[in-house]
Scaffold this active site. Structure first.
Site, mmCIF file in Angstrom:
data_model
loop_
_atom_site.group_PDB
_atom_site.id
_atom_site.type_symbol
_atom_site.label_atom_id
_atom_site.label_comp_id
_atom_site.label_asym_id
_atom_site.label_seq_id
_atom_site.Cartn_x
_atom_site.Cartn_y
_atom_site.Cartn_z
ATOM 1 N N HIS A 10 0.841 -1.198 0.000
ATOM 2 C CA HIS A 10 0.000 0.000 0.000
ATOM 3 C C HIS A 10 0.871 1.241 0.000
ATOM 4 O O HIS A 10 1.661 1.464 0.928
ATOM 5 C CB HIS A 10 -0.912 -0.005 1.228
ATOM 6 N N GLU A 89 10.015 -9.150 0.966
ATOM 7 C CA GLU A 89 9.708 -7.726 1.121
ATOM 8 C C GLU A 89 10.965 -6.870 1.124
ATOM 9 O O GLU A 89 10.967 -5.755 0.584
ATOM 10 C CB GLU A 89 8.846 -7.517 2.366
ATOM 11 N N ARG A 177 14.635 -34.003 19.423
ATOM 12 C CA ARG A 177 14.540 -33.722 20.853
ATOM 13 C C ARG A 177 13.353 -34.497 21.415
ATOM 14 O O ARG A 177 12.238 -34.371 20.918
ATOM 15 C CB ARG A 177 14.370 -32.218 21.092
ATOM 16 N N ARG A 229 25.083 -31.190 19.504
ATOM 17 C CA ARG A 229 24.294 -32.385 19.768
ATOM 18 C C ARG A 229 25.165 -33.621 19.930
ATOM 19 O O ARG A 229 24.724 -34.625 20.497
ATOM 20 C CB ARG A 229 23.279 -32.586 18.640
#
Length: 270
Positions: A10, A89, A177, A229
């Site tokens: 707009h 954007e 997890r 991990r």
């Protein structure tokens, strides 16, 4: 003038990012943290930093790198959908290069928590990225961005580890997890992730690289290993590593800034 549902911009302003017609023009390079709070962290590595605004998970600020170039910082939120919105954007607002600045979980013990990494490629795994054309092996970081990150790390004497990552649209079961009642499923998923042959897991890089590549925008990602991990290590105080990573990102962003940025002030003062 009525807003179009097909393309809901707009008067030159996007429907999500707090930027556009009513704010200053964005510089050509934008850093992309996930967390809106980390936009403000950039104030510690950029001069004249100010926030343009915030809408939902999208917070945007601009500042000047040490050499004088203006750099933008825009949070993406967590995961692919909001990251797609931010990259699309920003591209339509004139940004030419985006650099994800975030965290990841390492899958190998050669990358201890706190390591600063440059992602060369992201294995497919994000639903948002799947709508954009990319290499079946996963989108790659732009060569110019990788070169700028290497040079920036060298100039700042920061060890930068180049890695590949898997982007996953899940933080819990999708990253192995365990949840109550789903321990076996989580263990099986972790075995799958270890078999992918990548160095780390995160939630936005594939989307950044795929969307940017489709729109002709250069992209890359510089990430701090917040967790490991393989060793079950966790970086409780990630602020020092995040600041070191941001300094590398800002230096690289300055190297990548377009020479024709009309608002760049490259005057160096003593």
């Amino acid at each position: 003038m009525a807003r179009s549902a097909q393309d809901p911009w707009h008067r030159g302003a996007p429907p999500h990012l707090p930027a556009g017609a009513a704010t200053e023009a964005l510089p050509p390079v934008c850093l992309l943290p996930g967390d809106p709070a980390r936009v403000d962290l950039a104030a510690e590595v950029l001069d004249d930093f100010h926030v343009l605004g915030q809408n939902r998970e999208f917070r945007i600020g601009t500042g000047r790198a040490p050499g004088g170039r203006r750099i933008a910082v825009c949070s993406t939120g967590i995961g692919g959908p909001s990251t797609e919105i931010a990259v699309v954007e920003l591209a339509r607002l004139g940004v030419k290069t985006v650099l994800r600045t975030g965290g990841m979980g390492a899958l190998t013990d050669r990358i201890p928590a706190g390591t600063i990494c440059s992602a060369t490629r992201a294995l497919p795994g994000s639903g948002a990225a799947s709508y954009y054309p990319a290499d079946p092996a996963g989108p790659a970081a732009h060569p110019a961005v990788l070169t700028a990150l290497r040079r920036a790390a060298s100039e700042l004497d920061v060890l930068l580890t180049e890695i590949s990552v898997a982007t996953v649209d899940s933080y819990y079961l999708g990253q192995g997890r365990p949840l109550p009642g789903h321990e076996e499923r989580a263990a099986a998923r972790m075995n799958v992730l270890r078999g992918l042959g990548v160095d780390g897991l995160e939630m936005e890089t594939e989307t950044v690289l795929a969307v940017a590549g489709a729109l002709g925008v250069r992209a890359g990602a510089v990430l701090v290993a917040h967790a490991n991990r393989a060793t079950d290590g966790w970086l409780e105080d990630y602020r020092p590593a995040q600041l070191a990573m941001l300094r590398v990102a800002v230096c690289a962003a300055e190297l990548l800034s377009d020479d024709d940025d009309p608002q760049a002030d490259t005057t160096v003062t003593s």
